[in-house]
Design a protein around this motif. Sequence first.
Motif, PDB file in Angstrom:
ATOM      1  N   ARG A  30      -0.310 -31.456 -83.686  1.00 24.10           N
ATOM      2  CA  ARG A  30       1.037 -30.859 -83.730  1.00 24.10           C
ATOM      3  C   ARG A  30       1.904 -31.424 -84.846  1.00 24.10           C
ATOM      4  O   ARG A  30       3.034 -30.990 -85.043  1.00 24.10           O
ATOM      5  N   GLY A  31       1.389 -32.477 -85.527  1.00 23.17           N
ATOM      6  CA  GLY A  31       2.153 -33.012 -86.655  1.00 23.17           C
ATOM      7  C   GLY A  31       2.866 -34.320 -86.385  1.00 23.17           C
ATOM      8  O   GLY A  31       3.554 -34.851 -87.251  1.00 23.17           O
ATOM      9  N   ALA A  32       2.709 -34.877 -85.171  1.00 21.58           N
ATOM     10  CA  ALA A  32       3.246 -36.224 -84.919  1.00 21.58           C
ATOM     11  C   ALA A  32       2.405 -37.229 -85.695  1.00 21.58           C
ATOM     12  O   ALA A  32       1.254 -36.950 -86.044  1.00 21.58           O
ATOM     13  N   SER A  71       5.669 -47.073 -88.134  1.00 17.31           N
ATOM     14  CA  SER A  71       6.333 -45.785 -87.992  1.00 17.31           C
ATOM     15  C   SER A  71       5.684 -45.006 -86.867  1.00 17.31           C
ATOM     16  O   SER A  71       4.472 -45.089 -86.666  1.00 17.31           O
ATOM     17  N   TRP A  72       6.512 -44.279 -86.124  1.00 19.14           N
ATOM     18  CA  TRP A  72       6.021 -43.372 -85.070  1.00 19.14           C
ATOM     19  C   TRP A  72       6.962 -42.176 -85.085  1.00 19.14           C
ATOM     20  O   TRP A  72       8.147 -42.309 -84.780  1.00 19.14           O
ATOM     21  N   ARG A 126       8.379 -33.079 -84.998  1.00 14.46           N
ATOM     22  CA  ARG A 126       9.465 -32.548 -85.831  1.00 14.46           C
ATOM     23  C   ARG A 126       9.847 -33.520 -86.941  1.00 14.46           C
ATOM     24  O   ARG A 126      10.847 -33.349 -87.630  1.00 14.46           O
ATOM     25  N   GLY A 127       9.050 -34.593 -87.052  1.00 15.72           N
ATOM     26  CA  GLY A 127       9.301 -35.553 -88.129  1.00 15.72           C
ATOM     27  C   GLY A 127      10.383 -36.576 -87.839  1.00 15.72           C
ATOM     28  O   GLY A 127      10.771 -37.348 -88.718  1.00 15.72           O
ATOM     29  N   GLU A 128      10.878 -36.634 -86.591  1.00 20.82           N
ATOM     30  CA  GLU A 128      11.912 -37.622 -86.252  1.00 20.82           C
ATOM     31  C   GLU A 128      11.277 -38.999 -86.088  1.00 20.82           C
ATOM     32  O   GLU A 128      10.310 -39.142 -85.335  1.00 20.82           O
ATOM     33  N   SER A 144       6.618 -42.944 -74.961  1.00 14.77           N
ATOM     34  CA  SER A 144       6.760 -41.492 -75.056  1.00 14.77           C
ATOM     35  C   SER A 144       8.238 -41.159 -75.189  1.00 14.77           C
ATOM     36  O   SER A 144       9.108 -41.990 -74.928  1.00 14.77           O
ATOM     37  N   VAL A 145       8.512 -39.939 -75.624  1.00 14.20           N
ATOM     38  CA  VAL A 145       9.904 -39.490 -75.762  1.00 14.20           C
ATOM     39  C   VAL A 145      10.034 -38.142 -75.063  1.00 14.20           C
ATOM     40  O   VAL A 145       9.154 -37.291 -75.175  1.00 14.20           O
TER      41      VAL A 145
END
Length: 307
Positions: free
Chosen positions: A33-35, A48-49, A53-55, A302-303
């Motif tokens: 999904r792009g994470a 980095s994590w 959505r690139g946040e 997790s978020v």
Amino acid sequence: MNQHSGATSDQKSAIEPTKDRNGVDQVVLRNPRGASARISLHGGQVLSWRTDRGEELLFTSSKAIFKPPQAVRGGIPIFFPQFGNQGSVQKHGFARNKIWVIDSDPPPLNHHPSDSLGKACVDLLLKPSEEDLKIWPHSFEFRLRVSLATDGNLTMISRIRNINCKPFSFSIAYNTYFSISDISEVRIEGLETLDYLDNLCQKERFTEQGDALTFESEVDRVYLSSSNMIAIFDHERKRTLMIRKEGLPDVVVWNPWEKKSKSMADFGDEDYKQMLCVDGAAIEKPITLKPGEEWTGRLELSVVPSS
């Protein structure tokens, strides 16, 4: 380092070896999904994590120094074999200052309910150097698996084995710097009624009185024997950061606030507003391993969206 050395993936999850500007080896994990997650072999440190959505979910200091042997101020440095200052071992131990290697043939992990296919993961290994053994005379193997699941969850599994002929004890903390909107707008739940050691009061023991922990000044505490789930609510960003842990009974909560921020060379004066350290840890009762014994600790981050 190649795609297959100690790293596993399916077609959709990617593992990319790379280097930072100082030539330090890193590995980037990406899910379908792009994470993404970026791990440095310097310190075995997640730097980095990011969500799909690139946040960016982890904080890095505006004045961070990316040059070994100093650990980077931000991400998730690992404190081992001790927390704080003790004896001849440097503060918070040496694991975060060492170069780890890719573990090309890690022993199998016990299956876990949240383990599923589709994870991008990398296995790292730290063994003591001759220099380390002079400071801390215990032979060990520290295996670290960092994985990024299809749902974007980040999991770190540590396995520490005693390959000494005598027992040893250690403390450990995953010193997680979370990126937040504003320190005065966040709260932590899951620490209610717990005892804590206050590092600002000579490690005196207190009991948490509030329903949730909020911030209006410097905080440096070790909460003892917590539940395995802690939540950080960030009202402004409408998201909640969830920490699930196993084998890590304690929780460190740290924010240096204004005065201390100004005294740290690798920390921006205003950085304290955008960060909060909440660590899964084993500190109050150090872990003792007999010869040949292994300890496993697990941290899953997790978020989730929240109001």
